[in-house]
Design an enzyme around this catalytic site. Structure first.
Site, short mmCIF file in Angstrom:
data_model
loop_
_atom_site.label_atom_id
_atom_site.label_comp_id
_atom_site.label_asym_id
_atom_site.label_seq_id
_atom_site.Cartn_x
_atom_site.Cartn_y
_atom_site.Cartn_z
N ASP A 24 0.82 -1.21 0.00
CA ASP A 24 0.00 0.00 0.00
C ASP A 24 0.86 1.26 0.00
O ASP A 24 2.00 1.24 0.46
CB ASP A 24 -0.89 0.04 1.25
CG ASP A 24 -1.93 -1.04 1.21
OD1 ASP A 24 -2.29 -1.51 0.11
OD2 ASP A 24 -2.39 -1.42 2.31
N1 URA Z 1 -1.51 -5.47 4.47
C1 URA Z 1 -1.84 -4.18 4.46
O1 URA Z 1 -2.74 -3.76 5.16
N2 URA Z 1 -1.13 -3.36 3.66
C2 URA Z 1 -0.12 -3.78 2.88
O2 URA Z 1 0.49 -2.98 2.17
C3 URA Z 1 0.22 -5.12 2.92
C4 URA Z 1 -0.49 -5.96 3.72
#
Ligand code: URA
Length: 260
Positions: A104
């Site tokens: 993310d």
């Molecule tokens: N879980 C999340 O919430 N974000 C990520 O980037 C990867 C796993």
């Protein structure tokens, strides 16, 4: 290091057998020295190979790197909102590579990037159950009950998560620091898992994936995978024996990282 005839074949000069004939004919040189015998190996990064005096390079050279992605970069090749992407952090790599899976915008840590489409497919395919480990700094009440819930599976977006490994590893300014290992790749999975037990993730870092360990790669920088790391990844999905091997390599790599 690869065999000279494979190097020639990868550069599109001839088949491997045809390349052997060209070597025997004295038409190939490595670092200026004509090679006529078989069995010579070349370093794809360092050695200069010429055919009839002209430098040649393998066309399908695979590149494998791990990037320590900072917060504030999207894991895409381009962004329609004009935000910076992880591609901006690997501009110094002369070959076009792509992120394997996603992290993310607000998550940092290990992001594998390569131009090897087969490997990308294997790592991102759910059937291969690739383990990913995150360090999460969270607010809220973490107790044995919340830990057990997270370990056994919690419902996010209407579907229960698979069992996870969850350990408290410390305390931070926000509250608790935990290590969580999952093998699914659902959207914002770790954040949603903690939300489901009443906690908010304030910082999230991926530290391991598919047996690779982020170690000391500085934030925003990348490093090439070692040959043994690439070999370990290539064994994914091939057999039961290979997953044992992957674990063995993982522990070996972990030891090496500790010693660095
Ligand atoms: N879980 C999340 O919430 N974000 C990520 O980037 C990867 C796993």
């Amino acid at each position: 290091m690869i065999r000279l005839q494979k190097y020639l074949a990868d550069a599109g000069i001839a088949s491997r057998r045809g390349s052997e004939a060209l070597i025997k004919a004295g038409r190939v040189a490595v670092n200026g020295e004509t090679i006529r015998e078989m069995g010579v190996k070349v370093d794809e990064e360092q050695d200069i190979v010429t055919f009839d005096g002209r430098e040649i390079r393998p066309q399908n050279k695979m590149v494998y790197i791990m990037l320590n992605k900072p917060i504030g970069y999207v894991t895409t090749v381009s962004d329609d909102k004009g935000r910076e992407t992880v591609m901006d952090l690997v501009r110094d790599i002369p070959v076009r590579i792509y992120p394997v899976g996603r992290l993310d915008y607000d998550t940092e840590g290990l992001l594998l990037m390569t131009n090897d489409g087969d490997l990308t497919y294997k790592i991102t395919h759910p059937k291969n159950n690739i383990e990913k480990t995150y360090v999460a700094e969270v607010t809220g009440d973490i107790n044995m009950n919340t830990i057990l819930q997270l370990r056994h599976g919690v419902v996010i977006d209407g579907v229960k998560t698979s069992p996870a490994k969850v350990e408290v590893i410390g305390a931070t300014q926000f509250g608790t620091k935990l290590e969580i290992t999952i093998h699914e790749g659902r959207n914002r999975q770790v954040r949603k898992m903690f939300e489901s037990v009443g906690c908010i993730v304030k910082r999230l870092t991926r530290t391991r994936e598919a047996g690779l360990i982020l170690g000391h790669v500085p934030l925003g920088r990348w490093r090439k995978l070692t040959e043994s790391e690439v070999n370990m990844l290539k064994k994914i999905g091939s057999s039961k024996k290979s997953s044992k091997e992957t674990r063995k390599n993982y522990h070996k790599n972990k030891k090496q990282t500790k010693n660095n």
